[in-house]
Design a protein around this motif. Structure first.
Motif, PDB file in Angstrom:
ATOM      1  N   TRP A  88    -102.345 -41.369  20.101  1.00 12.58           N
ATOM      2  CA  TRP A  88    -100.947 -41.071  20.420  1.00 12.58           C
ATOM      3  C   TRP A  88    -100.227 -40.396  19.252  1.00 12.58           C
ATOM      4  O   TRP A  88     -99.298 -39.623  19.472  1.00 12.58           O
ATOM      5  N   ARG A 128     -93.980 -40.667  22.829  1.00  9.04           N
ATOM      6  CA  ARG A 128     -94.185 -40.851  24.254  1.00  9.04           C
ATOM      7  C   ARG A 128     -95.564 -40.344  24.627  1.00  9.04           C
ATOM      8  O   ARG A 128     -96.032 -39.326  24.126  1.00  9.04           O
ATOM      9  N   PRO A 129     -96.261 -41.033  25.556  1.00 11.88           N
ATOM     10  CA  PRO A 129     -97.591 -40.586  25.951  1.00 11.88           C
ATOM     11  C   PRO A 129     -97.626 -39.175  26.492  1.00 11.88           C
ATOM     12  O   PRO A 129     -98.634 -38.494  26.394  1.00 11.88           O
ATOM     13  N   GLY A 141     -98.955 -49.895  27.055  1.00 10.89           N
ATOM     14  CA  GLY A 141     -98.966 -49.255  25.744  1.00 10.89           C
ATOM     15  C   GLY A 141     -99.849 -50.022  24.774  1.00 10.89           C
ATOM     16  O   GLY A 141    -100.067 -51.233  24.935  1.00 10.89           O
TER      17      GLY A 141
END
Length: 428
Positions: free
Chosen positions: A119, A185-186, A67
């Motif tokens: 993101w 969340r990706p 991340g």
């Protein structure tokens, strides 16, 4: 703009503010204040750039696995240590090591910040998010440089220690702000943007090199950074003083004109370009920069008055700023939109590496050429600017309609939202 994006942008602006305190004075600090000589100062700047080239090839994979947040925090802490060390460096080894830490830390932060913005945005909001980042970064650099200029005193090394201390604190502030960000969340990044088959979540360098649109964008990016950013503080500055007879103090005015153009024009330009094809916007930048280089040619080779030469030279930097304000909402979002969701960090790092290569090669080629071959220097970079236009138009043929013009996503949603319902009449 959500809370996470606001915090990311605030941290980005504050770290740029800290960088502005020291970037314009690093050479003078090493060469004159610490009395280590011009050769050491050049080596320090080279190490600063080379450190980025060393860490960036590994940064993207770490971002995609761990991340962007821990990478950003680690990079900010590393840069902070490097800034403090530089502020107290009194020997050649200490200055070189400090430059390596500072260069590596700031290089790691670039793709991490870009990935965090990706993101926290969608394809339809990404253009404005990256434009805001660029605007705030330039504003922070400009304000930091102005304040730092009031503090700096060549006769007092302690004034430079203060500058580097402020920079170090700003990096830690960025780390602290970033640590409070709750990233989505990706998986939420799986967008409606079609991806080329060669770049689908296979991972690794092979997949990236197999993505023809991304490779073409990297080539275009190298030419962009080589023809503009790579000449700002080297070739163009040398040409201005040698060929155009510009007073060195005027270089500061020219850089201020560049920053002022970006700050003033960014959101005006954004309204004009965000609904247009990205490839054509970048192509227009190439034409604008070709005109900028012609202005520079007039300043040094036009045999006009010194006042006209100075005005033309400052206009060159202003036109570069106009082009930069057009690139910020197009190039970085395009890198993100080309990337598969599992490789956003690697794509951002690859493009950052291309930028660093151009910034390393640009001064090495442009500096000596500008000092001795004035006419060929201008012709060369007019041609490079026109190459930007050609490469951008060729890239446009490789992009899908939505990748080239993300406004189509919003338009399609509006049409779907207002599409009349079909009324079925029962048979009699």
């Amino acid at each position: 703009m959500g809370a996470a994006m606001r915090r990311i942008q605030a941290g980005n602006a504050l770290s740029a503010f800290g960088l502005g305190f020291t970037v314009p004075y690093l050479y003078v600090y090493v060469a004159q204040v610490r009395d280590l000589g011009a050769g050491t100062a050049g080596a320090v700047l080279a190490v600063f750039a080379m450190a980025a080239l060393v860490v960036l090839p590994f940064t993207g994979r770490v971002i995609d696995r761990r991340g962007p947040l821990p990478v950003l925090v680690a990079g900010a802490v590393l840069a902070s240590v490097g800034a403090v060390a530089m502020g107290v460096s009194g020997s050649v080894p200490a200055a070189v090591l400090s430059a390596a830490l500072l260069g590596a830390g700031t290089a790691v932060m670039q793709p991490a910040l870009a990935t965090m913005i990706v993101w926290c945005s969608t394809p339809s909001t990404r253009t404005r998010a990256f434009a805001t980042q660029f605007f705030l970064a330039n504003l922070g650099l400009g304000v930091g440089g102005l304040i730092g200029g009031q503090i700096v005193d060549l006769s007092r090394p302690g004034s430079f220690t203060l500058l580097f201390s402020v920079e170090a604190v700003m990096f830690l502030v960025l780390a602290a702000i970033a640590a409070t960000v709750r990233l989505p969340r990706p998986v939420s990044l799986v967008s409606a943007l079609p991806k080329e088959s060669g770049a689908r979540a296979q991972g690794g360098l092979r997949a990236l090199l197999g993505h023809r649109a991304m490779v073409q964008l990297c080539v275009l990016g190298f030419v962009l950074f080589f023809a503009c950013y790579g000449q700002f503080e080297s070739g163009l500055a040398a040409y201005g003083t040698e060929a155009a007879g510009i007073d060195p103090s005027t270089l500061g005015i020219a850089l201020a004109a560049n920053t002022a153009m970006i700050v003033i024009a960014q959101f005006v330009v954004l309204r004009l370009v965000e609904r247009r094809r990205r490839s054509r916007v970048i192509a227009a930048v190439g034409l604008i920069w070709a005109v900028a280089w012609i202005f520079a040619g007039y300043a040094g080779l036009g045999h006009g008055s010194q006042t006209m030469a100075t005005a033309a030279f400052i206009s060159t930097y202003a036109l570069f700023g106009l082009g930069e304000s057009m690139l910020s909402p197009t190039v970085a979002p395009l890198v993100a939109d080309l990337a598969p969701p599992s490789m956003v960090g690697q794509y951002n790092s690859a493009f950052a590496l291309v930028k660093q290569l151009a910034l390393a090669v640009g001064p090495a080629v442009g500096g000596p050429m500008a000092a001795a071959l004035h006419g060929p220097y201008i012709v060369t970079f007019v041609l490079f600017s026109l190459c930007v236009t050609v490469l951008a138009l060729r890239l446009g043929r490789r992009l899908t309609p939505v990748q080239d013009r993300p406004a189509l996503i919003s338009a399609s949603r509006v049409v779907a939202r207002h599409e009349p319902e079909t009324v079925l009449t029962p048979a009699h």
